[in-house]
Design a protein around this motif. Structure first.
Motif, short mmCIF file in Angstrom:
data_model
loop_
_atom_site.label_atom_id
_atom_site.label_comp_id
_atom_site.label_asym_id
_atom_site.label_seq_id
_atom_site.Cartn_x
_atom_site.Cartn_y
_atom_site.Cartn_z
N THR A 159 -3.22 8.27 -8.90
CA THR A 159 -2.72 8.03 -7.54
C THR A 159 -3.56 6.92 -6.90
O THR A 159 -3.03 6.12 -6.14
N LYS A 183 -2.24 3.43 -5.40
CA LYS A 183 -2.52 3.06 -4.00
C LYS A 183 -3.10 1.64 -3.93
O LYS A 183 -2.83 0.89 -3.01
N ALA A 191 5.96 12.39 -4.02
CA ALA A 191 4.91 13.30 -4.53
C ALA A 191 4.14 13.91 -3.36
O ALA A 191 3.78 15.09 -3.40
N ASN A 192 3.89 13.13 -2.32
CA ASN A 192 3.14 13.64 -1.17
C ASN A 192 3.92 14.73 -0.44
O ASN A 192 3.35 15.73 0.01
N ALA A 243 3.69 17.94 -2.19
CA ALA A 243 2.36 18.56 -2.23
C ALA A 243 2.19 19.65 -1.17
O ALA A 243 1.18 20.35 -1.17
N ARG A 244 3.14 19.75 -0.24
CA ARG A 244 3.10 20.89 0.68
C ARG A 244 4.52 21.42 0.81
O ARG A 244 5.37 20.77 1.38
N THR A 259 -3.33 13.01 14.50
CA THR A 259 -3.42 11.71 13.83
C THR A 259 -2.37 10.77 14.41
O THR A 259 -1.38 11.21 14.97
N ALA A 289 0.47 5.75 11.88
CA ALA A 289 -0.08 5.95 10.54
C ALA A 289 0.75 6.96 9.75
O ALA A 289 0.95 6.80 8.55
N HIS A 293 -1.42 -0.46 10.83
CA HIS A 293 -2.07 0.54 9.97
C HIS A 293 -2.20 0.03 8.54
O HIS A 293 -3.20 0.27 7.88
N GLN A 336 -9.01 -0.19 2.91
CA GLN A 336 -9.64 1.08 2.58
C GLN A 336 -9.28 1.51 1.15
O GLN A 336 -10.13 1.90 0.37
N VAL A 368 -7.68 18.98 2.92
CA VAL A 368 -6.38 19.13 2.26
C VAL A 368 -5.38 19.74 3.24
O VAL A 368 -4.24 19.28 3.36
N CYS A 416 -4.28 17.21 5.98
CA CYS A 416 -3.60 15.98 5.52
C CYS A 416 -2.11 16.21 5.41
O CYS A 416 -1.68 17.20 4.83
N LYS A 417 -1.33 15.26 5.90
CA LYS A 417 0.12 15.42 5.79
C LYS A 417 0.57 15.36 4.34
O LYS A 417 1.65 15.82 4.00
N ASN A 418 -0.26 14.81 3.48
CA ASN A 418 0.06 14.72 2.06
C ASN A 418 -0.66 15.78 1.23
O ASN A 418 -0.60 15.74 0.01
N ALA A 419 -1.38 16.67 1.89
CA ALA A 419 -2.21 17.65 1.19
C ALA A 419 -3.05 16.97 0.12
O ALA A 419 -3.09 17.38 -1.04
N MET A 469 -8.54 13.83 -1.39
CA MET A 469 -9.39 12.65 -1.55
C MET A 469 -10.73 12.74 -0.82
O MET A 469 -11.74 12.23 -1.30
N PHE A 490 -2.30 17.57 -5.92
CA PHE A 490 -2.59 17.22 -4.53
C PHE A 490 -1.83 15.92 -4.25
O PHE A 490 -1.51 15.19 -5.17
N GLY A 491 -1.59 15.64 -2.98
CA GLY A 491 -0.93 14.38 -2.63
C GLY A 491 -1.92 13.22 -2.70
O GLY A 491 -3.10 13.41 -3.02
N SER A 492 -1.45 12.03 -2.38
CA SER A 492 -2.35 10.88 -2.38
C SER A 492 -2.70 10.49 -0.95
O SER A 492 -2.10 10.97 -0.01
N CYS A 493 -3.67 9.59 -0.83
CA CYS A 493 -4.20 9.26 0.49
C CYS A 493 -3.37 8.19 1.18
O CYS A 493 -3.04 7.18 0.57
N THR A 494 -2.99 8.42 2.45
CA THR A 494 -2.33 7.35 3.21
C THR A 494 -3.21 6.94 4.39
O THR A 494 -2.72 6.36 5.36
N ASN A 495 -4.48 7.26 4.31
CA ASN A 495 -5.47 6.76 5.28
C ASN A 495 -5.14 7.08 6.74
O ASN A 495 -5.37 6.27 7.63
N THR A 496 -4.60 8.27 6.99
CA THR A 496 -4.31 8.62 8.39
C THR A 496 -5.57 9.14 9.08
O THR A 496 -5.64 9.17 10.30
N GLY A 497 -6.56 9.58 8.31
CA GLY A 497 -7.81 10.06 8.89
C GLY A 497 -7.75 11.50 9.39
O GLY A 497 -8.70 11.96 10.04
N ILE A 550 -13.95 8.03 0.82
CA ILE A 550 -12.73 7.78 0.05
C ILE A 550 -12.74 6.35 -0.49
O ILE A 550 -12.38 6.10 -1.63
#
Ligand code: SF4
Ligand code: FES
Lengths: 223, 251
Positions: free
Chosen positions: A11, A15, A83-84, A87-88, A102, A106, A175, A182, B170, B173-176, B179, B215-222, B237
């Motif tokens: 992943t 990214k 996939a995201n 994940a939930r 948040t 973003a 964003h 990052q 986790v 995060c909106k993506n669970a 990271m 797990f999901g991946s990071c979209t940098n929402t913080g 991260i």
């Protein structure tokens, strides 16, 4: 034995590709915006610029690069988003408010991205593959893109949609640029610098793009 | 300020992993503002037991904010709205009389609900087992001064090492995505001389495990950084990303 996944299949690798292609495209947008500022100068300057740009062979290479970056960016983000979402499975009853909320921009990057995808396709149809007017300066006959642009930017509906799409672009970049930095691991200690760079870049590109239709709409453009 | 609160609670009740689960309303009177959130749940459970009902299951251990066992979603925020606070350290004085509090488990496909507010976080254990360690020979304790570590480096490593593995990142995060947790663990050891021999193998294996846990991946929402009771920074991260890139290029 440690297990491992090839870098570009992780992943994180994906990214990074999203970030790289996004930054590449963002750089193109900066040049696109800057070049189009010639619209404010006049028909001859703009048409000559566009003629020079499209008559070199390198343009095919650049176009291929852009299409590739765009396709990669769209494909990977859709794949990662799917996939995201998976994940939930059970959503929360409540979203976080207060200091743990948040940013809306973003969280909705995929949606602003989809609007931009539609915009880009329509944009190419309208301009690149739109009506071909011609004009002759000196002895060279060339495409009169200026007339087509002015024609479009005289329609209030078109201007409204264009400005709206550019605001969405601004949100996406505000964003996207810092997030890409990052993802590429270019932020250390604090990431507020990356955020500032992202905001400044987004503001520059968005304002640059928005003044063009507004100027032509209110001035009527030169004919 | 009143010393006791009357609260309306909406608590997630789920008999087991297969049960659908739902939010159940409770009212609780006379909760002390000095109580912690978990103590408030204790009071609720005492009441439920007296009524002959099943008490609410939730994870906890140290109740000092250092073990990482506790953690629930409180009105949509992991560990509640207070920054840098674990659920066990959240005090009821942050709530008002008459408040409605929604209490849900940390949710992620990788963290299945065991019962009520308890979730299975062994996915984190498997990520650690994949590479979040250093290999040393036991038996002869090394001389501590043989391996000097600069103060800045030690501090940076310690900031990352503060992660207690609670899983709030986790959950928020909106993506669970895991990271922030993996970033903290990888950065911690990457800073230290003891972490160098296995540096590349570690990050590669931990990321592979993380991805295979879905797990999901990071979209940098913080959202993770805001939720983290130990204030682990997003730059962990970025470091994780760098470490993986380096490991892939240098191996
Ligand atoms: S990074 Fe923070 S939120 Fe995530 S597991 Fe570690 S302590 Fe908990
Ligand atoms: S119970 Fe140990 S951190 Fe909360």
């Amino acid at each position: 034995m440690t297990n491992s996944i090839p870098f570009l299949r992780t992943t994180i690798g994906k990214k990074m590709l999203v970030g790289l292609s996004g930054l590449g495209f963002a750089f193109f947008l900066l040049t696109h915006m800057a070049g189009n500022l010639l619209l404010l100068v006049g028909p001859e300057a703009y048409n000559e610029y566009s003629y020079k740009l499209t008559s070199t062979k390198l343009i095919y290479l650049a176009e291929a690069g852009l299409v590739l970056m765009f396709a990669l960016h769209v494909f990977l983000t859709i794949q990662l988003t799917a996939a995201n979402r998976a994940a939930r499975k059970t959503p929360y009853e409540r979203g976080a408010g207060g200091p743990k909320r948040t940013s809306f921009v973003a969280k909705t990057l995929i949606l602003s991205g989809l609007v931009l995808l539609v915009f880009t396709i329509l944009h190419l149809i309208t301009f690149k593959y739109g009506t071909v007017y011609t004009v002759t300066y000196g002895t060279t006959e060339m495409r009169d893109l200026y007339t087509l642009v002015v024609e479009k930017f005289r329609e209030p509906g078109y201007v409204a949609w264009y400005v709206f799409a550019m605001l969405i672009l601004g949100a996406h970049l505000s964003h996207g640029v810092s997030a890409s930095l990052q993802s590429l691991g270019l932020t250390t200690v604090r990431n507020c610098t990356a955020k500032k760079i992202g905001w400044a870049f987004a503001a520059l590109v968005t304002i640059g793009f928005i003044i063009q239709p507004l100027y032509l709409f209110f001035s009527g453009g030169a004919s | 300020m009143s010393e006791t609160l009357n609260l309306k609670l909406k608590v997630w009740r789920q008999k087991n992993a297969r049960d659908e689960g739902k939010l159940v309303d409770y009212t609780l009177e006379g909760v002390s503002t000095h109580a912690s959130f978990l103590e408030m749940l204790d009071v609720l459970n005492e009441k439920l037991i007296k009524q002959g009902d099943e008490p609410v299951a939730f994870d906890h251990d140290c109740r000092e904010g250092i073990c990482g066992s506790c953690g629930v979603m409180i009105n949509g925020a992991a560990h509640g709205a207070q920054l840098g606070t674990a659920t066990c350290q959240l005090h009821m004085r942050h709530f008002k009389d008459g408040d409605t509090i929604v209490v849900e488990p940390f949710r992620a496909r990788a963290f299945p609900v065991v019962k009520d507010l308890m979730v299975n976080r062994t996915a984190f254990d498997r990520i650690i087992a994949a590479g979040g360690f250093i290999s040393v020979n036991t038996g002869s304790a090394p001389e501590a001064n043989n391996l000097p570590v600069g103060r800045e480096t030690a501090e940076a490593a310690f900031d990352s090492a503060a992660c207690i593995g609670c899983g709030a990142c986790v959950a928020a995060c909106k993506n669970a995505s895991a990271m922030l947790f993996v970033g903290a663990k990888v950065s911690h050891l990457a800073h230290l001389p003891q972490g160098q021999p296995e540096r590349f193998r570690r990050v590669t294996a931990m990321v592979a495990q993380m991805d295979s846990e879905k797990f999901g991946s990071c979209t940098n929402t913080g959202a993770c950084e805001a939720a983290c009771p130990k204030e682990i920074k997003l730059t962990n991260i970025a470091q994780l990303n760098r470490e993986l890139l380096r490991a892939s290029l240098c191996r």
